[in-house]
Design a protein around this motif. Structure first.
Motif, PDB file in Angstrom:
ATOM      1  N   LEU A   1     -25.773 -17.730 -11.265  1.00 41.15           N
ATOM      2  CA  LEU A   1     -24.476 -17.601 -11.957  1.00 41.15           C
ATOM      3  C   LEU A   1     -24.208 -18.823 -12.843  1.00 41.15           C
ATOM      4  O   LEU A   1     -23.429 -18.763 -13.784  1.00 41.15           O
ATOM      5  CB  LEU A   1     -23.336 -17.424 -10.952  1.00 41.15           C
ATOM      6  N   GLY A   2     -24.883 -19.953 -12.526  1.00 38.21           N
ATOM      7  CA  GLY A   2     -24.738 -21.167 -13.340  1.00 38.21           C
ATOM      8  C   GLY A   2     -25.766 -21.253 -14.453  1.00 38.21           C
ATOM      9  O   GLY A   2     -25.741 -22.181 -15.258  1.00 38.21           O
ATOM     10  N   GLY A   3     -26.709 -20.293 -14.459  1.00 36.30           N
ATOM     11  CA  GLY A   3     -27.632 -20.215 -15.596  1.00 36.30           C
ATOM     12  C   GLY A   3     -29.071 -20.555 -15.302  1.00 36.30           C
ATOM     13  O   GLY A   3     -29.911 -20.592 -16.203  1.00 36.30           O
TER      14      GLY A   3
ATOM     15  N   ARG B   1     -34.326 -30.507 -13.103  1.00 38.08           N
ATOM     16  CA  ARG B   1     -35.611 -30.142 -13.739  1.00 38.08           C
ATOM     17  C   ARG B   1     -35.631 -30.592 -15.191  1.00 38.08           C
ATOM     18  O   ARG B   1     -36.645 -31.002 -15.727  1.00 38.08           O
ATOM     19  CB  ARG B   1     -35.804 -28.620 -13.646  1.00 38.08           C
ATOM     20  N   ASP B   2     -34.409 -30.502 -15.799  1.00 34.80           N
ATOM     21  CA  ASP B   2     -34.310 -30.748 -17.240  1.00 34.80           C
ATOM     22  C   ASP B   2     -33.798 -32.141 -17.576  1.00 34.80           C
ATOM     23  O   ASP B   2     -34.058 -32.645 -18.657  1.00 34.80           O
ATOM     24  CB  ASP B   2     -33.375 -29.703 -17.858  1.00 34.80           C
ATOM     25  N   THR B   3     -33.034 -32.747 -16.637  1.00 37.19           N
ATOM     26  CA  THR B   3     -32.470 -34.077 -16.929  1.00 37.19           C
ATOM     27  C   THR B   3     -33.226 -35.179 -16.195  1.00 37.19           C
ATOM     28  O   THR B   3     -33.126 -36.346 -16.555  1.00 37.19           O
ATOM     29  CB  THR B   3     -30.986 -34.131 -16.511  1.00 37.19           C
TER      30      THR B   3
ATOM     31  N   ASP C   1     -32.181 -15.533 -21.400  1.00 39.57           N
ATOM     32  CA  ASP C   1     -32.201 -16.823 -20.696  1.00 39.57           C
ATOM     33  C   ASP C   1     -31.515 -17.865 -21.588  1.00 39.57           C
ATOM     34  O   ASP C   1     -31.979 -18.159 -22.694  1.00 39.57           O
ATOM     35  CB  ASP C   1     -33.663 -17.219 -20.414  1.00 39.57           C
ATOM     36  N   GLU C   2     -30.436 -18.446 -21.088  1.00 41.64           N
ATOM     37  CA  GLU C   2     -29.604 -19.333 -21.932  1.00 41.64           C
ATOM     38  C   GLU C   2     -30.278 -20.658 -22.270  1.00 41.64           C
ATOM     39  O   GLU C   2     -29.764 -21.420 -23.070  1.00 41.64           O
ATOM     40  CB  GLU C   2     -28.247 -19.587 -21.263  1.00 41.64           C
ATOM     41  N   THR C   3     -31.446 -20.883 -21.684  1.00 41.17           N
ATOM     42  CA  THR C   3     -32.182 -22.112 -22.042  1.00 41.17           C
ATOM     43  C   THR C   3     -33.070 -21.877 -23.251  1.00 41.17           C
ATOM     44  O   THR C   3     -33.855 -22.743 -23.624  1.00 41.17           O
ATOM     45  CB  THR C   3     -33.085 -22.528 -20.876  1.00 41.17           C
TER      46      THR C   3
ATOM     47  N   HIS D   1     -36.155 -23.659  -9.280  1.00 41.19           N
ATOM     48  CA  HIS D   1     -37.036 -24.598  -9.994  1.00 41.19           C
ATOM     49  C   HIS D   1     -36.221 -25.481 -10.943  1.00 41.19           C
ATOM     50  O   HIS D   1     -36.524 -26.661 -11.125  1.00 41.19           O
ATOM     51  CB  HIS D   1     -38.111 -23.837 -10.782  1.00 41.19           C
ATOM     52  N   CYS D   2     -35.158 -24.915 -11.501  1.00 45.54           N
ATOM     53  CA  CYS D   2     -34.331 -25.638 -12.488  1.00 45.54           C
ATOM     54  C   CYS D   2     -33.542 -26.772 -11.847  1.00 45.54           C
ATOM     55  O   CYS D   2     -33.117 -27.696 -12.543  1.00 45.54           O
ATOM     56  CB  CYS D   2     -33.335 -24.674 -13.117  1.00 45.54           C
ATOM     57  N   ILE D   3     -33.278 -26.688 -10.535  1.00 44.10           N
ATOM     58  CA  ILE D   3     -32.428 -27.717  -9.904  1.00 44.10           C
ATOM     59  C   ILE D   3     -33.257 -28.742  -9.133  1.00 44.10           C
ATOM     60  O   ILE D   3     -32.693 -29.585  -8.420  1.00 44.10           O
ATOM     61  CB  ILE D   3     -31.358 -27.077  -8.989  1.00 44.10           C
TER      62      ILE D   3
ATOM     63  N   GLY E   1     -35.337 -19.408 -23.224  1.00 43.69           N
ATOM     64  CA  GLY E   1     -36.627 -18.934 -22.732  1.00 43.69           C
ATOM     65  C   GLY E   1     -37.519 -19.961 -22.067  1.00 43.69           C
ATOM     66  O   GLY E   1     -38.724 -19.987 -22.311  1.00 43.69           O
ATOM     67  N   HIS E   2     -36.962 -20.822 -21.217  1.00 44.76           N
ATOM     68  CA  HIS E   2     -37.778 -21.799 -20.484  1.00 44.76           C
ATOM     69  C   HIS E   2     -38.941 -21.109 -19.774  1.00 44.76           C
ATOM     70  O   HIS E   2     -38.770 -20.088 -19.114  1.00 44.76           O
ATOM     71  CB  HIS E   2     -36.941 -22.510 -19.416  1.00 44.76           C
ATOM     72  N   VAL E   3     -40.123 -21.722 -19.912  1.00 41.92           N
ATOM     73  CA  VAL E   3     -41.310 -21.113 -19.302  1.00 41.92           C
ATOM     74  C   VAL E   3     -41.186 -21.037 -17.776  1.00 41.92           C
ATOM     75  O   VAL E   3     -41.751 -20.139 -17.156  1.00 41.92           O
ATOM     76  CB  VAL E   3     -42.601 -21.890 -19.690  1.00 41.92           C
TER      77      VAL E   3
HETATM   78  N1  LIG Z   1     -25.604 -23.795 -17.765  1.00 39.89           N
HETATM   79  C1  LIG Z   1     -26.824 -24.567 -17.846  1.00 39.89           C
HETATM   80  C2  LIG Z   1     -28.013 -23.765 -17.378  1.00 39.89           C
HETATM   81  C3  LIG Z   1     -29.299 -24.576 -17.461  1.00 39.89           C
HETATM   82  C4  LIG Z   1     -30.467 -23.917 -16.788  1.00 39.89           C
HETATM   83  C5  LIG Z   1     -31.556 -24.923 -16.657  1.00 39.89           C
HETATM   84  C6  LIG Z   1     -32.895 -24.285 -16.433  1.00 39.89           C
HETATM   85  N2  LIG Z   1     -33.977 -25.067 -16.415  1.00 39.89           N
HETATM   86  O1  LIG Z   1     -32.964 -23.089 -16.314  1.00 39.89           O
END
Ligand SMILES: NCCCCCC(N)=O
Length: 362
Positions: A347-349, A91-93, A209-211, A353-355, A213-215
């Motif tokens: 557990l990975g954060g 989602r992010d890369t 949220d470790e990002t 949606h993020c993956i 606060g991603h919407v």
């Molecule tokens: N440990 C990295 C977690 C990244 C989460 C990415 C996301 N869009 O939530």
């Protein structure tokens, strides 16, 4: 970008396929990343029930991923291709795909800095991740817009397809993303690259949220003019203040077309705490932030993924699993809700949606 007539379609627009990246780093994922890989396989197969999936994987994990995915009996094909990476957050890369309504698709390749670079980033280095979008666009032979030096993650934005973008200040105005730019200059970059006209700025995302606060964990569009918001009625929960502020802001806002925003609430699961024994098998390393046992995880049903006719929803063994599935089925009647356990990914954060990263049809 706007000047070329390209804009970002909403997630519910028809997809050509979904892109994902295979997880493997043992300093982010427990038990040698095997539970995460199993969870990703479940998500991949669920999506392949609705549309094709392309999975990028490192050379080291190619044989393992290929063995598990090439024999899958799914309605749509699953493709495995070699793409080097630092972790699995497509989602992010991955690229943010844009279309021009005339049959053409291109991709925006934002600069990536692992959610904060050397000022709060989650791992180092992130050079392979910053190349993922370019490699996906190369495989698809699609033109690429590179925003060198402008940092953005796809998980930090949602669009309604009619000129409105939803995001959080906690992330986009964080000094660890684009400290050299003002809010107005950041908005200008979004307008330019996604052809949006108005930005709705929530203050904060999900608590812890470790990002930053991603919407995509906090709120999303149901359709133009209607927003779904992560909600709790427990005023003692730190999430309450964040969700209440977002509710008040949205209900006082209008979108790019002048519509008043209608807000639907989606309950959050009860606080999810990482167990010490879960993180005991995550490698200690100098390359990634330590995974904090007993920390509250940013669990949220908002982190679902829309694919062609499907809605892939993470569940958390929580009474609200059923409530969330019912609310979402009501709000997305043309999408079949499919639930997948989300804890191993969380557990990975992040979550489903993020993956994932949708590649729209032209
Ligand atoms: N440990 C990295 C977690 C990244 C989460 C990415 C996301 N869009 O939530």
């Amino acid at each position: 970008p706007k000047q070329d007539g390209f804009s970002m379609p909403p997630e519910w627009a028809p997809h050509k396929q979904t892109w994902m990246i295979w997880p493997e780093r043992t300093d982010s994922w427990r038990l040698g990343a095997k539970p995460a890989q199993a969870a990703f396989v479940t998500v991949i197969k669920a999506i392949a029930g609705f549309e094709p999936v392309s999975v990028g994987v490192s050379a080291a994990q190619y044989a393992n991923a290929y063995a598990q995915l090439s024999t899958a009996e799914t309605k749509f094909p699953i493709r495995v291709v070699e793409i080097s990476n630092n972790d699995a957050w497509c989602r992010d890369t991955g690229p943010t795909f844009v279309t021009n309504g005339k049959g053409e698709v291109r991709g925006v390749d934002w600069t990536f800095n692992a959610w904060g670079g050397l000022n709060g980033g989650l791992y180092f280095p992130w050079d392979r991740d910053d190349q993922v979008a370019s490699k996906i666009l190369g495989i698809e032979q699609l033109p690429r817009y590179r925003t060198e030096g402008f940092v953005l993650e796809g998980g930090a934005i949602h669009v309604d397809g009619e000129g409105t973008l939803l995001t959080t200040a906690e992330c986009l105005l964080n000094t660890n993303r684009n400290p050299h730019l003002s809010r107005e200059e950041i908005e200008a970059m979004l307008r330019e690259h996604l052809a949006i006209e108005k930005v709705l700025w929530l203050e904060d995302g999900i608590f812890n949220d470790e990002t930053d606060g991603h919407v995509d964990n906090m709120a999303c569009f149901v359709k133009p003019g209607e927003v779904l918001l992560a909600w709790t009625d427990d005023e003692s929960d730190p999430q309450y203040a964040r969700s209440k502020a977002a509710l008040d802001y949205l209900e006082a806002s209008t979108d790019a077309k002048g519509r008043k925003i209608k807000v639907h609430k989606l309950p959050v699961p009860a606080p999810i705490i990482a167990k010490a024994e879960e993180y005991a098998s995550v490698d200690q390393s100098m390359a990634a932030i330590p995974r904090e046992a007993n920390a509250r995880l940013a669990g949220s049903y908002i982190n679902f993924y829309l694919c062609n006719g499907g809605l892939i929803l993470p569940t958390f063994d929580d009474p609200n699993d059923k409530v969330a599935a019912e609310v979402l089925q009501q709000l997305f009647p043309e999408h079949q809700v499919v639930t997948v356990p989300g804890r191993e990914i969380l557990l990975g954060g992040g979550n489903i949606h993020c993956i994932t990263q949708q590649q729209p049809l032209a």
